[in-house]
Write a protein that holds these residues in place. Structure first.
Motif, PDB file in Angstrom:
ATOM      1  N   SER A  39       6.799  -1.110   4.460  1.00  0.00           N
ATOM      2  CA  SER A  39       7.442  -1.008   5.771  1.00  0.00           C
ATOM      3  C   SER A  39       6.926  -2.016   6.789  1.00  0.00           C
ATOM      4  O   SER A  39       7.546  -2.186   7.845  1.00  0.00           O
ATOM      5  CB  SER A  39       7.263   0.409   6.333  1.00  0.00           C
ATOM      6  OG  SER A  39       5.892   0.745   6.422  1.00  0.00           O
ATOM      7  N   ALA A  40       5.805  -2.672   6.522  1.00  0.00           N
ATOM      8  CA  ALA A  40       5.284  -3.695   7.434  1.00  0.00           C
ATOM      9  C   ALA A  40       5.798  -5.058   6.974  1.00  0.00           C
ATOM     10  O   ALA A  40       5.463  -5.542   5.901  1.00  0.00           O
ATOM     11  CB  ALA A  40       3.761  -3.666   7.445  1.00  0.00           C
ATOM     12  N   THR A  45       1.349 -11.274  -0.753  1.00  0.00           N
ATOM     13  CA  THR A  45       1.846 -10.076  -1.429  1.00  0.00           C
ATOM     14  C   THR A  45       2.762  -9.209  -0.561  1.00  0.00           C
ATOM     15  O   THR A  45       3.124  -8.109  -0.961  1.00  0.00           O
ATOM     16  CB  THR A  45       0.678  -9.208  -1.932  1.00  0.00           C
ATOM     17  OG1 THR A  45      -0.121  -8.796  -0.806  1.00  0.00           O
ATOM     18  CG2 THR A  45      -0.189  -9.970  -2.912  1.00  0.00           C
ATOM     19  N   GLY A  46       3.140  -9.701   0.619  1.00  0.00           N
ATOM     20  CA  GLY A  46       3.968  -8.908   1.504  1.00  0.00           C
ATOM     21  C   GLY A  46       5.395  -8.715   0.984  1.00  0.00           C
ATOM     22  O   GLY A  46       5.814  -9.390   0.049  1.00  0.00           O
ATOM     23  N   ASN A  49       5.788   0.020  -2.612  1.00  0.00           N
ATOM     24  CA  ASN A  49       5.678  -1.423  -2.667  1.00  0.00           C
ATOM     25  C   ASN A  49       4.912  -1.846  -3.916  1.00  0.00           C
ATOM     26  O   ASN A  49       3.996  -1.161  -4.359  1.00  0.00           O
ATOM     27  CB  ASN A  49       4.955  -1.900  -1.404  1.00  0.00           C
ATOM     28  CG  ASN A  49       4.840  -3.397  -1.325  1.00  0.00           C
ATOM     29  OD1 ASN A  49       3.753  -3.943  -1.426  1.00  0.00           O
ATOM     30  ND2 ASN A  49       5.961  -4.083  -1.139  1.00  0.00           N
ATOM     31  N   VAL A  50       5.306  -2.968  -4.501  1.00  0.00           N
ATOM     32  CA  VAL A  50       4.644  -3.482  -5.702  1.00  0.00           C
ATOM     33  C   VAL A  50       3.317  -4.133  -5.301  1.00  0.00           C
ATOM     34  O   VAL A  50       3.320  -5.084  -4.512  1.00  0.00           O
ATOM     35  CB  VAL A  50       5.529  -4.506  -6.423  1.00  0.00           C
ATOM     36  CG1 VAL A  50       4.795  -5.097  -7.617  1.00  0.00           C
ATOM     37  CG2 VAL A  50       6.839  -3.861  -6.856  1.00  0.00           C
ATOM     38  N   PRO A  51       2.188  -3.673  -5.812  1.00  0.00           N
ATOM     39  CA  PRO A  51       0.908  -4.277  -5.435  1.00  0.00           C
ATOM     40  C   PRO A  51       0.635  -5.549  -6.238  1.00  0.00           C
ATOM     41  O   PRO A  51       1.143  -5.722  -7.344  1.00  0.00           O
ATOM     42  CB  PRO A  51      -0.104  -3.186  -5.794  1.00  0.00           C
ATOM     43  CG  PRO A  51       0.528  -2.484  -6.967  1.00  0.00           C
ATOM     44  CD  PRO A  51       2.028  -2.512  -6.694  1.00  0.00           C
ATOM     45  N   GLY A  52      -0.174  -6.443  -5.684  1.00  0.00           N
ATOM     46  CA  GLY A  52      -0.653  -7.582  -6.448  1.00  0.00           C
ATOM     47  C   GLY A  52      -1.624  -7.126  -7.532  1.00  0.00           C
ATOM     48  O   GLY A  52      -2.163  -6.011  -7.471  1.00  0.00           O
ATOM     49  N   LEU A  53      -1.849  -7.977  -8.508  1.00  0.00           N
ATOM     50  CA  LEU A  53      -2.674  -7.587  -9.657  1.00  0.00           C
ATOM     51  C   LEU A  53      -3.982  -8.362  -9.766  1.00  0.00           C
ATOM     52  O   LEU A  53      -4.662  -8.275 -10.785  1.00  0.00           O
ATOM     53  CB  LEU A  53      -1.877  -7.762 -10.954  1.00  0.00           C
ATOM     54  CG  LEU A  53      -0.618  -6.916 -11.105  1.00  0.00           C
ATOM     55  CD1 LEU A  53       0.023  -7.153 -12.471  1.00  0.00           C
ATOM     56  CD2 LEU A  53      -0.909  -5.427 -10.905  1.00  0.00           C
ATOM     57  N   ALA A  54      -4.339  -9.105  -8.733  1.00  0.00           N
ATOM     58  CA  ALA A  54      -5.587  -9.867  -8.813  1.00  0.00           C
ATOM     59  C   ALA A  54      -6.783  -8.939  -9.021  1.00  0.00           C
ATOM     60  O   ALA A  54      -6.975  -7.982  -8.271  1.00  0.00           O
ATOM     61  CB  ALA A  54      -5.790 -10.680  -7.536  1.00  0.00           C
ATOM     62  N   ARG A  80      10.404  -5.124  -0.305  1.00  0.00           N
ATOM     63  CA  ARG A  80       9.852  -3.873   0.220  1.00  0.00           C
ATOM     64  C   ARG A  80       9.535  -2.915  -0.933  1.00  0.00           C
ATOM     65  O   ARG A  80       8.436  -2.396  -1.052  1.00  0.00           O
ATOM     66  CB  ARG A  80      10.837  -3.243   1.207  1.00  0.00           C
ATOM     67  CG  ARG A  80      10.333  -1.960   1.823  1.00  0.00           C
ATOM     68  CD  ARG A  80      11.176  -1.501   3.004  1.00  0.00           C
ATOM     69  NE  ARG A  80      10.650  -0.271   3.569  1.00  0.00           N
ATOM     70  CZ  ARG A  80      11.032   0.240   4.733  1.00  0.00           C
ATOM     71  NH1 ARG A  80      11.947  -0.386   5.459  1.00  0.00           N
ATOM     72  NH2 ARG A  80      10.509   1.367   5.176  1.00  0.00           N
ATOM     73  N   THR A  81      10.509  -2.651  -1.755  1.00  0.00           N
ATOM     74  CA  THR A  81      10.333  -1.939  -3.020  1.00  0.00           C
ATOM     75  C   THR A  81      11.273  -2.594  -4.020  1.00  0.00           C
ATOM     76  O   THR A  81      12.135  -3.375  -3.647  1.00  0.00           O
ATOM     77  CB  THR A  81      10.662  -0.433  -2.904  1.00  0.00           C
ATOM     78  OG1 THR A  81      12.037  -0.279  -2.549  1.00  0.00           O
ATOM     79  CG2 THR A  81       9.780   0.248  -1.867  1.00  0.00           C
ATOM     80  N   HIS A  82      11.119  -2.250  -5.283  1.00  0.00           N
ATOM     81  CA  HIS A  82      11.955  -2.889  -6.305  1.00  0.00           C
ATOM     82  C   HIS A  82      12.710  -1.815  -7.085  1.00  0.00           C
ATOM     83  O   HIS A  82      12.104  -0.879  -7.603  1.00  0.00           O
ATOM     84  CB  HIS A  82      11.091  -3.710  -7.263  1.00  0.00           C
ATOM     85  CG  HIS A  82      11.878  -4.713  -8.053  1.00  0.00           C
ATOM     86  ND1 HIS A  82      11.815  -6.064  -7.826  1.00  0.00           N
ATOM     87  CD2 HIS A  82      12.774  -4.548  -9.062  1.00  0.00           C
ATOM     88  CE1 HIS A  82      12.621  -6.699  -8.648  1.00  0.00           C
ATOM     89  NE2 HIS A  82      13.220  -5.793  -9.413  1.00  0.00           N
ATOM     90  N   PRO A  83      14.031  -1.928  -7.196  1.00  0.00           N
ATOM     91  CA  PRO A  83      14.788  -0.947  -7.982  1.00  0.00           C
ATOM     92  C   PRO A  83      14.526  -1.111  -9.474  1.00  0.00           C
ATOM     93  O   PRO A  83      14.171  -2.194  -9.942  1.00  0.00           O
ATOM     94  CB  PRO A  83      16.244  -1.272  -7.635  1.00  0.00           C
ATOM     95  CG  PRO A  83      16.232  -2.726  -7.272  1.00  0.00           C
ATOM     96  CD  PRO A  83      14.908  -2.956  -6.605  1.00  0.00           C
TER      97      PRO A  83
END
Length: 326
Positions: free
Chosen positions: A274-275, A266-267, A97-102, A84-87
């Motif tokens: 939150s989804a 990427t979920g 949330n961490v987005p993909g980088l494509a 969901r998020t990263h500490p």
């Protein structure tokens, strides 16, 4: 008296032991896709990309040596993270949330709600030095990055080859240039939609997507790169999005449209993760689809996955540098 590191590298360059010219990067892109913009002060070279790849996976860029760029941006998740998020290094919870980088080489702005993050070079400072929240925890310790990396003789060689114009200086600006160069090679144009090989269900979903979603998720990367808010603003929410940068009430709750390339990988989804499923992510948009249409839309979104991208060896953690195993 021994010469300084800078003078030594300059001497080596002058004597021809280290090349002044490095191989320029040659883009391999599909028909109709133009090369991304490149800053004039950071031209793409193969040696710089090689350096950036190693730095991307190096935890020495974090305060306690436990966190690299790749800690949050994992290749198997299309360079997102699966949480969901990263500490960060202090265990402070992440906010977004961490987005993909494509295909980030074509993106601006780069963050969910910061219009000032317009280049990969400038964006690199956010995770490394940011304090809201703390991620890699190097705020106030910029000089330490050069000291840490400078103890490695292989890094000395790699920086000298990548940055002959400034005698291979090992500092954060050059780290950011190398990281940006590598990140511009995170290119993904190999999904079923790109290949025009959509299955019937996904093909039907693509028509629904064009009708209901493409106003914001537009273009080759399925994002208009603009900031939007769905629903009314809520001043009570802890994350006010663009408002936190502009102070303009109309910007409350606005976030940049995410790219949908590799979205099934990427979920979880949404700016706050939150989804938990793609169905939940679609439902948050307030769209009305019957069960058959929902399946078709999800089939289309799933068809945007580029599994070759998640396995491409040139993007994985390097196994060696300077001819030696890491």
């Amino acid at each position: 008296m021994l010469p300084s590191a800078g003078l030594l590298l300059t001497s080596l360059l002058s004597a021809g032991f280290l090349p002044r010219e490095t191989s320029t990067w040659r883009w391999t892109l599909p028909a109709g896709v133009s090369a991304p913009p490149i800053p004039a002060d950071n031209p793409m070279t193969t040696v710089k990309i090689e350096l950036g790849r190693r730095l991307f996976y190096d935890a020495d860029l974090s305060a306690n040596g436990t966190m690299s760029c790749a800690t949050c941006h994992e290749q198997k998740h299309a360079f997102a993270d699966g949480n969901r998020t990263h500490p960060g290094v202090t265990d402070e919870s992440g906010r977004r949330n961490v987005p993909g980088l494509a295909n980030v080489a074509w993106f601006t702005p780069l963050n969910f709600a910061d219009p000032a993050a317009t280049t990969l070079e400038t964006q690199a400072a956010t995770p490394v030095f940011g304090a809201h929240p703390v991620e890699m925890g190097m705020a106030g310790r910029e000089a330490e990055i050069g000291k840490r990396l400078g103890r490695d003789s292989c890094y000395q060689t790699m920086f000298a080859r990548a940055f002959p114009e400034n005698s291979g200086r090992i500092d954060f600006p050059n780290v950011a240039r190398a990281l940006a160069s590598f990140e511009r090679t995170l290119i993904s144009y190999g999904n079923a939609w790109d290949r025009q090989q959509l299955a019937p269900n996904a093909q039907a979903g693509s028509a629904l997507f064009a009708r209901d979603c493409a106003a914001c998720h537009s273009g080759a990367n399925f994002t208009d790169l603009s900031m939007h808010r769905l629903g009314p603003a809520d001043p009570a929410l802890p994350d006010q999005g663009l408002f936190e940068k502009t102070g303009i009430d109309a910007d409350r709750g606005k976030f940049r449209t995410p790219s949908l390339r590799n979205v099934a990988l990427t979920g979880p989804w949404w700016h706050d993760g939150s989804a938990r499923t793609l169905d939940e992510a679609v439902a948050k948009h307030g769209l009305t689809h019957d069960a058959a249409e929902a399946k078709q839309l999800i089939a289309f979104l799933t068809a945007l996955s580029d599994t070759e991208f998640t396995q491409r060896q040139s993007l994985a953690m390097p196994e060696e540098a300077c001819g030696k195993r890491l």
